[in-house]
Design an enzyme around this catalytic site. Sequence first.
Site, PDB file in Angstrom:
ATOM      1  N   GLY A 282       0.794  -1.224   0.000  1.00 42.90           N
ATOM      2  CA  GLY A 282       0.000   0.000   0.000  1.00 42.90           C
ATOM      3  C   GLY A 282       0.824   1.270   0.000  1.00 42.90           C
ATOM      4  O   GLY A 282       0.277   2.366  -0.150  1.00 42.90           O
ATOM      5  N   ILE A 285       6.194   3.089  -3.031  1.00 42.79           N
ATOM      6  CA  ILE A 285       6.968   2.189  -3.878  1.00 42.79           C
ATOM      7  C   ILE A 285       6.234   0.865  -4.057  1.00 42.79           C
ATOM      8  O   ILE A 285       6.160   0.316  -5.166  1.00 42.79           O
ATOM      9  CB  ILE A 285       8.363   1.942  -3.276  1.00 42.79           C
ATOM     10  CG1 ILE A 285       9.167   3.243  -3.270  1.00 42.79           C
ATOM     11  CG2 ILE A 285       9.112   0.877  -4.079  1.00 42.79           C
ATOM     12  CD1 ILE A 285       9.461   3.787  -4.635  1.00 42.79           C
ATOM     13  N   ALA A 355       8.849  -4.420   0.234  1.00 46.51           N
ATOM     14  CA  ALA A 355       8.899  -2.954   0.284  1.00 46.51           C
ATOM     15  C   ALA A 355       8.463  -2.408   1.632  1.00 46.51           C
ATOM     16  O   ALA A 355       8.513  -1.191   1.853  1.00 46.51           O
ATOM     17  CB  ALA A 355       8.017  -2.365  -0.823  1.00 46.51           C
ATOM     18  N   ILE A 398      13.777  -3.732  -1.013  1.00 50.40           N
ATOM     19  CA  ILE A 398      13.966  -2.321  -1.326  1.00 50.40           C
ATOM     20  C   ILE A 398      14.808  -1.698  -0.233  1.00 50.40           C
ATOM     21  O   ILE A 398      14.394  -1.626   0.929  1.00 50.40           O
ATOM     22  CB  ILE A 398      12.615  -1.573  -1.419  1.00 50.40           C
ATOM     23  CG1 ILE A 398      11.626  -2.334  -2.296  1.00 50.40           C
ATOM     24  CG2 ILE A 398      12.841  -0.160  -1.918  1.00 50.40           C
ATOM     25  CD1 ILE A 398      12.098  -2.571  -3.692  1.00 50.40           C
ATOM     26  N   LYS A 402      20.429   5.803   2.276  1.00 54.34           N
ATOM     27  CA  LYS A 402      20.708   6.161   3.675  1.00 54.34           C
ATOM     28  C   LYS A 402      21.352   5.006   4.438  1.00 54.34           C
ATOM     29  O   LYS A 402      21.820   5.189   5.565  1.00 54.34           O
ATOM     30  CB  LYS A 402      19.418   6.614   4.363  1.00 54.34           C
ATOM     31  CG  LYS A 402      18.867   7.914   3.776  1.00 54.34           C
ATOM     32  CD  LYS A 402      17.528   8.289   4.374  1.00 54.34           C
ATOM     33  CE  LYS A 402      17.032   9.606   3.777  1.00 54.34           C
ATOM     34  NZ  LYS A 402      16.820   9.539   2.325  1.00 54.34           N
ATOM     35  N   GLY A 443       7.464  12.457  -4.597  1.00 51.21           N
ATOM     36  CA  GLY A 443       6.053  12.280  -4.282  1.00 51.21           C
ATOM     37  C   GLY A 443       5.753  11.122  -3.362  1.00 51.21           C
ATOM     38  O   GLY A 443       4.582  10.884  -3.048  1.00 51.21           O
ATOM     39  N   ARG A 532      18.009  18.163  10.876  1.00 49.83           N
ATOM     40  CA  ARG A 532      17.265  17.395  11.865  1.00 49.83           C
ATOM     41  C   ARG A 532      18.139  16.270  12.417  1.00 49.83           C
ATOM     42  O   ARG A 532      19.186  15.948  11.844  1.00 49.83           O
ATOM     43  CB  ARG A 532      15.999  16.829  11.226  1.00 49.83           C
ATOM     44  CG  ARG A 532      15.038  17.907  10.747  1.00 49.83           C
ATOM     45  CD  ARG A 532      13.899  17.316   9.946  1.00 49.83           C
ATOM     46  NE  ARG A 532      14.372  16.663   8.730  1.00 49.83           N
ATOM     47  CZ  ARG A 532      13.561  16.079   7.843  1.00 49.83           C
ATOM     48  NH1 ARG A 532      12.261  16.064   8.056  1.00 49.83           N
ATOM     49  NH2 ARG A 532      14.058  15.510   6.770  1.00 49.83           N
TER      50      ARG A 532
END
Length: 602
Positions: A282, A285, A355, A398, A402, A443, A532
Amino acid sequence: MQLPRPALVLFIADLALALAAWWLAFWLRFNLDVPEEFVQLAQASSSWCVFAYGAGFAFARVYRQVWIYTGLPELRQLVVGIALGGILTAAGILMLRLPAFPRSVLLLQPLIALVLMGAARAVLRTLDERRLVLKHGKPVLILGMLQEASDALRALKGSAQWQPVGILSPQPAEVGRSLQSVRVWGTPAETARIAQSLAVQALLVASPPGAPGRREMLLQAADAGLALLTLPRPDEWLKGDGVAVPRRLELEDLLGRDPVQLDVASLSGLLSGQTVLVTGAGGSIGSELCRQVARFGVRRLVCADISEFSIYQLEQELRAAHPQMQGMYYTANVREPERLLAIANKHRPAVVFHAAAYKHVPLMEELNEIEALRTNVAGTWHAARAAGVCGAGRFVMISTDKAVNPTNVMGASKRLAELMVQSAAQGFPGTHYVSVRFGNVLGSSGSVVPLFTRQIAAGGPVTVTHPDIVRYFMTIAEAAQLVLQAGSMGRSGQIFVLDMGEPVKIIELARMMIRLSGKTELEIPISYTGLRPGEKLFEELLANDETSVATPHPKLRIAKTSRQALTDAKAVLQWIADADPEPEDRALRAWLRTLVPEYVLR
C-alpha cells in the site's frame, strides 16, 4: 456511394476544380488564346475528365478528407487521386480518338489540378486556424532548439487554445531565424524581456526530459514568472483525441531523465503467469511495484500491507485496471512471522518484493528506534525466510542510499536489513536474494515534495533544513521499473545500486516547486530550520569500503564490499525480541554499531 452533405459539397468542389484545371490547361497550351475548334474539343472531352477524376477520387477515398485538417498524409492521398484521375482521363481521350487533340494538355491538367486543390485546402485550413486563434488562442513562447520547436509547432497545429508567437533557443546562432513563420527572438536568459514585449504569459517547453542543460534553461526561464507548459506524454496522447493539449509542467518533467529501457523479455519470463507477493504493497513504492508487475500479466498478485485503508485503495485501483488478474489483498504485519509464512505457504509466490519499511529519518531517530529495528530488520528477515521456506525463486528487498555510511538509526537499520538478506541467501540457496539501493522518490509518502506542496498551498513559508543539503531523486515509476529489472539479474546476495543521475539541491527543488505553482519567492518565502537529528548534508550510494561493477543495464550497478563475515541472524532477532519496549538509546545505538561498523554515531 452515399456521402454526408458536407463531404458531398467538398467532393463536388474537387470535381469543379478538376474541370477548371482542364480548361486552364487548354488556355496555357495555346498561350492564353484558345482557337475556336479547340474550345469545342475541350467541351467535348470535359465530361470524360470529370468522370475520370470522380472515379480516381473515389478509389483514393479523397472524398473522406476534412479540408481544415489537411496535412501531409491528406496531400499524399490527394496526389494519388489526381494521378488516377489523370491516367483515366488520358486513357479515355486516347480511346475516343479525338482529332488533333493536344496531348500536352493531358500532362498540364493534373499539375494544375494539384495546385488548385492543394491551394483550396491550404486557404480553408489557414482561415479556420486564424478564426480559432482569434476566438480562443493565447500567445505562447516555445522554449527549445529549432528541431524541438519544429516538433512542438506541428503538435500545436490542431490546438485552438494556443498561438505560438516566438521561440527561445539555447543556441545563440539560431536567434533571428524563423520556423514556420515563427521567429526565434532570443535565448532563455532573455525570457522576461521578450515575454513582456510580446505580452506572453505562458512558456511551452519543447526540450525533452534528459536534454543537456534543460534544468538550467528552465530555471532561467522560470524567473520570468510565466506559466510553464509542456506537451503531453505518450500515454496521455493515447488517452486523448489525438490533439496536443499542453499541460502544466510537473516536477517529474523538470527533473526527468531519459525513460528507463526495460528488458521486457527477461521480465516477462520472470513474471508472466506467475504468483508474485509484495509486502508494503500500500505504500508509494509498493503500490507502484504492484502496478508494474500487473502489466506483465501475472497470474496472481498477493498484496500485503499493515494499513487497511492503503490496501483497500490498492484493491479498488487494481480491480478496475486489471479485472482479469487474480488479486489477493491482505492486512498483515511483516513483524508477525507466522502470519507472513502462512500467506507465503498458501500462495507459493515465485517472486517476493519486500517494500515494507519505516523510512522517516527524524521519526525513527527519536522515540521510535526499536520500531525501526523490529520492522526494518526483523520484518525483513521474516519476509526473506518466508520466501525461502515457501520455495520462491526470487526475493528483492527495497533498500536506500541512507544505508550507506549511515548517520541515523533508520539508515543503519536498512544496512543491517541488507546484511540479513545476505544471510538468508546463504541459508536458502534455492532462492535468489538481492537488495536494491536507491535515493529519494518524488512524491512518495513522507518525502519532501508533498511537504513543500502543502506549504506552498498554505502560502508558505517553505522550510528547508540547510542551504547546502542535496539529495538524489527519481520518479516512483522509474524506481519501480529498475527494481523489477534488478530482480531478474545478478547472483544471490548481491546489492544493486541505481543510477540516480545528478544530485539536486533541496533549496533548488523548493524554488522549482514555487515557480511551477505560478508564484515567486517574494510571495512564498523560503526559511531554513537547521539539520534534523541524524540528517546528513548529502547521501551516498556506496560505502567507504565498497566499489561498484557494471551490469548489462546502464542504470544498474552492483555494489562490491570487502566485508566477508555474515551476520548471525538468530542472534540479531534474539536481541530485538529481548529488548525493552523503550530500550536505552545509547545501548541500542552501541549494539547497532557492532553490527554496522560504518554507522557513525552523532
